[in-house]
Design an enzyme around this catalytic site. Structure first.
Site, PDB file in Angstrom:
ATOM      1  N   CYS A  13      38.042  40.887  46.235  1.00 18.37           N
ATOM      2  CA  CYS A  13      38.724  39.895  45.400  1.00 18.37           C
ATOM      3  C   CYS A  13      40.214  39.861  45.700  1.00 18.37           C
ATOM      4  O   CYS A  13      40.977  40.722  45.249  1.00 18.37           O
ATOM      5  CB  CYS A  13      38.495  40.204  43.919  1.00 18.37           C
ATOM      6  N   CYS A  45      42.446  39.389  42.638  1.00 20.34           N
ATOM      7  CA  CYS A  45      42.615  40.620  41.830  1.00 20.34           C
ATOM      8  C   CYS A  45      43.546  41.613  42.521  1.00 20.34           C
ATOM      9  O   CYS A  45      44.394  42.222  41.879  1.00 20.34           O
ATOM     10  CB  CYS A  45      41.285  41.342  41.618  1.00 20.34           C
ATOM     11  N   ASP A  46      43.338  41.817  43.800  1.00 20.24           N
ATOM     12  CA  ASP A  46      43.960  42.959  44.475  1.00 20.24           C
ATOM     13  C   ASP A  46      45.027  42.592  45.518  1.00 20.24           C
ATOM     14  O   ASP A  46      45.716  43.483  46.017  1.00 20.24           O
ATOM     15  CB  ASP A  46      42.874  43.804  45.169  1.00 20.24           C
TER      16      ASP A  46
END
Ligand code: NDP
Length: 314
Positions: free
Chosen positions: A138, A141-142
């Site tokens: 992701c 997200c990261d």
């Protein structure tokens, strides 16, 4: 097989942001919900590190901690949380039949599906070992943690294209590994990738191994045409080869698209079966964010409440 026939007004399947949010709303509405967590309690956020884009956490929060908070909030209002998997359903009647992994038969007047989706992985040992140590599924997200560092994205679909262009804004170089000589992504996304200067597309390229002991240090790739192997240094390795919605057990009853995403009515979480509502990533292939999943979980619980009220059940 036990023949326990507990009967619930509202049964929630899944324990990510959608399931827990549905539980908070359903419990506060007096529906006395039961929530079956499924095999991965907390869902995909359990494999995420810091979550910095969920409103209300100004300093960010670890994915597993956030799910713990969601669970506590659902429990605070009386949700009955059970760590078990639902293995089959029968939505053909007015009251819905649900069977758990342990063989318990349950009945529910309304069902909220929040079973999520699982990222597909390449299946390499090094990928498993380095998950959350540079390997991620992701970028949104990261990606932030790889600001200023070179990264790789695997995949040739819209997700890979989107992740690569997202990362290209943060990282000096993005290596896009495409296993064939063309991408599956929509034309517009392909154009975007090709027109982004710091994305290098490696055609006919498969990952042989992700390199690094404690964290990702690079990858060894193989040219599928020539068999030639080479190593490329990167600090982040993003797998974007698709997601699989966890909807297999519903296929005999619910409308879904070719990929298995549940189809809901416009502006609603209502499926084709009255009283069965679908929320979160099991029905959303576009946004896939914790906050959007929580939003549709809320919608599903509100719709379940209205459905039960219209039937005189609450
Ligand atoms: P897709 O299934 O469309 O694409 C998966 C990609 O990963 C393909 O290029 C595939 O290669 C590749 N792949 C699969 N397995 C491997 C493997 N083992 N090793 C290397 N590469 C592999 O998944 P997406 O998640 O990209 O998209 C899913 C759906 O969601 C699509 O309908 C897409 O259009 C939609 N979507 C739409 C978005 C938007 O509109 N903004 C954003 C994101 C997704 P191959 O082509 O060779 O099979």
């Amino acid at each position: 097989m036990s023949e326990n026939k507990e009967h619930f007004k509202c049964l929630i399947i899944g324990s990510g942001p959608a399931g827990y949010t549905a539980a908070v709303y359903a419990a506060r509405a007096g529906l006395k919900p039961v929530l079956y967590t499924g095999p991965e309690m907390g869902g995909q956020l359990m494999i995420t590190t810091d979550v910095e884009n969920y409103p209300g956490y100004p300093d960010g929060i670890m994915g597993p901690q956030m799910m713990e908070d969601f669970r506590k909030q659902a429990e605070r209002f009386g949700t009955d949380i059970r760590m078990e998997m639902i293995t089959s359903v029968n939505f053909s009647g007015d009251v819905h039949d649900i069977i758990t992994e342990g063989g318990t038969h349950l009945k529910a007047d309304s069902v909220v599906i929040a079973t999520g989706a699982s990222a597909k992985w390449l299946g390499l040992d090094s990928e498993k070992r380095l998950t959350n140590k540079g390997v991620s599924a992701c970028a949104v997200c990261d990606g932030f943690f790889f600001k200023g560092l070179d990264v790789a994205v695997v995949g040739g679909g819209d997700t890979a294209a989107e992740e690569a262009t997202y990362l290209a804004k943060l990282c000096p170089k993005v290596h896009l590994l495409v296993r064939r000589d063309e991408m599956r992504a929509s034309k517009i996304m392909q154009e975007r990738v090709k027109n982004t200067e710091n994305i290098t597309i490696h055609w006919n390229t498969q990952t042989d191994e992700i390199l690094g002991e404690e964290e990702v240090e690079g990858m060894r790739v193989v040219d599928t045409k020539t068999g030639e192997k080479r190593e490329i240094p990167v600090k982040g390795f993003f797998v974007a080869i698709g997601h699989k919605p966890n909807t297999g057990i519903f296929k005999d009853f619910l409308d879904m698209d070719d990929a298995g995403y549940l189809i809901t009515k416009a502006d609603s979480t209502q499926t084709n079966v009255p009283g069965v509502f679908a929320s979160g990533d099991a029905q959303d292939k576009h946004y896939r964010q914790a906050v959007t999943a929580a939003g549709t979980g809320c919608m599903a619980a509100l719709e379940a409440e209205r459905y039960l009220a219209a039937k005189g059940l609450v």
